[in-house]
Write a protein that holds these residues in place. Structure first.
Motif, short mmCIF file in Angstrom:
data_model
loop_
_atom_site.label_atom_id
_atom_site.label_comp_id
_atom_site.label_asym_id
_atom_site.label_seq_id
_atom_site.Cartn_x
_atom_site.Cartn_y
_atom_site.Cartn_z
N ASN A 23 18.34 -9.44 -18.21
CA ASN A 23 19.38 -8.80 -19.00
C ASN A 23 19.00 -7.35 -19.25
N ILE A 24 19.97 -6.46 -19.14
CA ILE A 24 19.78 -5.06 -19.51
C ILE A 24 20.77 -4.77 -20.62
N ILE A 25 20.27 -4.36 -21.78
CA ILE A 25 21.10 -4.07 -22.95
C ILE A 25 20.85 -2.62 -23.34
N ILE A 26 21.90 -1.80 -23.28
CA ILE A 26 21.81 -0.39 -23.67
C ILE A 26 22.79 -0.19 -24.82
N LYS A 27 22.26 0.11 -26.01
CA LYS A 27 23.08 0.23 -27.21
C LYS A 27 23.23 1.67 -27.69
N GLY A 28 22.59 2.60 -26.98
CA GLY A 28 22.67 3.99 -27.38
C GLY A 28 21.72 4.82 -26.55
N GLY A 29 21.77 6.10 -26.75
CA GLY A 29 20.87 7.00 -26.05
C GLY A 29 21.52 7.69 -24.88
N SER A 30 20.76 8.61 -24.31
CA SER A 30 21.20 9.40 -23.17
C SER A 30 20.30 9.06 -21.98
N LEU A 31 20.89 8.58 -20.88
CA LEU A 31 20.15 8.20 -19.69
C LEU A 31 20.65 9.05 -18.53
N THR A 32 19.76 9.82 -17.91
CA THR A 32 20.15 10.73 -16.85
C THR A 32 19.25 10.52 -15.63
N SER A 33 19.88 10.29 -14.48
CA SER A 33 19.17 10.21 -13.21
C SER A 33 19.58 11.41 -12.36
N LYS A 34 18.61 12.00 -11.65
CA LYS A 34 18.93 13.15 -10.82
C LYS A 34 19.36 12.78 -9.41
N ASN A 35 18.84 11.65 -8.86
CA ASN A 35 19.07 11.36 -7.45
C ASN A 35 19.55 9.96 -7.12
N SER A 36 19.71 9.08 -8.09
CA SER A 36 20.02 7.67 -7.83
C SER A 36 20.99 7.14 -8.86
N PRO A 37 21.45 5.88 -8.67
CA PRO A 37 22.23 5.27 -9.75
C PRO A 37 21.41 5.23 -11.03
N VAL A 38 22.04 5.46 -12.16
CA VAL A 38 21.34 5.40 -13.44
C VAL A 38 20.86 3.96 -13.68
N VAL A 39 21.74 2.99 -13.39
CA VAL A 39 21.40 1.57 -13.51
C VAL A 39 21.70 0.91 -12.17
N PHE A 40 20.73 0.15 -11.65
CA PHE A 40 20.91 -0.62 -10.42
C PHE A 40 20.65 -2.08 -10.76
N MET A 41 21.66 -2.92 -10.57
CA MET A 41 21.50 -4.32 -10.94
C MET A 41 21.91 -5.25 -9.81
N PRO A 42 20.99 -5.54 -8.92
CA PRO A 42 21.31 -6.45 -7.83
C PRO A 42 21.32 -7.91 -8.25
N GLY A 43 20.51 -8.29 -9.21
CA GLY A 43 20.43 -9.69 -9.56
C GLY A 43 20.51 -9.94 -11.05
N THR A 44 20.91 -8.96 -11.79
CA THR A 44 20.96 -9.06 -13.24
C THR A 44 22.04 -10.05 -13.67
N GLU A 45 21.71 -10.86 -14.66
CA GLU A 45 22.72 -11.77 -15.17
C GLU A 45 23.67 -11.05 -16.11
N VAL A 46 23.12 -10.20 -17.01
CA VAL A 46 23.94 -9.53 -18.01
C VAL A 46 23.56 -8.06 -18.09
N LEU A 47 24.58 -7.20 -18.09
CA LEU A 47 24.41 -5.78 -18.38
C LEU A 47 25.42 -5.45 -19.47
N GLN A 48 24.93 -4.95 -20.60
CA GLN A 48 25.80 -4.52 -21.69
C GLN A 48 25.48 -3.08 -22.02
N ILE A 49 26.51 -2.25 -22.02
CA ILE A 49 26.37 -0.85 -22.39
C ILE A 49 27.37 -0.61 -23.52
N SER A 50 26.87 -0.19 -24.67
CA SER A 50 27.75 -0.06 -25.83
C SER A 50 27.31 1.12 -26.70
N GLY A 51 27.89 1.19 -27.89
CA GLY A 51 27.55 2.25 -28.84
C GLY A 51 27.94 3.61 -28.29
N ASN A 52 27.11 4.58 -28.55
CA ASN A 52 27.35 5.94 -28.07
C ASN A 52 26.48 6.25 -26.85
#
Length: 183
Positions: A23-52
């Motif tokens: 599981n990847i849970i992102i509830k806030g913050g600033s995530l910056t990638s320069k050259n790739s996907p910010v999040v890569f989930m090939p086999g993740t069961e749950v991805l939650q991105i919320s908040g600000n």
């Protein structure tokens, strides 16, 4: 991740395709990638991105399977130059520059793919498609096609397209699958 600033040349958060219960849970913050996907989930069961949460990079999220929810005031912003069509066959991150959310699949990955964008979440591509669907019918195996639900006051915007069915360069006659539910 609940807060903070994360910057990397490559992907910020990823799972291994063999770890189907991650599981990847992102509830806030600033995530910056320069050259790739910010999040890569090939086999993740749950991805939650919320908040600000604000995810910014040439590609926002590359999704192969799992249950993804983007809600509240979360923002996914793709800043890369548009790079459609891809020459890959779908084995690694598509690296589809300019796309905020890339949906792709190979038969090697287990599970359904469900994407829900709700509340005031914003998906934006400065130079490409906000959501680009590469999922081919023959890649699904025994699983159902992806279901994408966009509701409430969520906004989807791209300079090329808000939602686009795409294909790999060698798949000119392939069947793309996916159900987009808008309300």
């Amino acid at each position: 991740i609940e807060s903070g600033t994360f910057e990397a040349e490559g992907t910020i958060a990823a799972t291994n395709g063999m770890n189907e219960n991650a599981n990847i849970i992102i509830k806030g913050g600033s995530l910056t990638s320069k050259n790739s996907p910010v999040v890569f989930m090939p086999g993740t069961e749950v991805l939650q991105i919320s908040g600000n949460s604000v995810l910014t990079g040439p590609v926002g999220i590359d999704i192969k399977s799992g249950f993804v929810t983007i809600s509240e005031n979360a923002q996914i912003i793709a800043t890369g130059d548009d790079s459609y069509a891809q020459t890959q066959s779908g084995n690694g991150p598509v690296e589809d520059s300019g796309t905020a959310i890339v949906l792709e699949r190979t038969s090697a990955y287990k599970g359904d793919l469900t994407l829900t964008i709700q509340d005031n979440a914003a998906i934006n591509s400065n130079n490409g498609a906000a959501i680009r669907n590469y999922i081919r019918e023959n890649d699904m195996g025994t699983y159902s096609g992806p279901v994408i639900t966009i509701k409430d006051t969520a906004s989807i915007s791209g300079s090329i397209a808000a939602i686009e069915n795409a294909h790999y360069l060698e798949d000119t006659s392939s069947t793309i699958v996916g159900a987009f539910n808008l309300n």
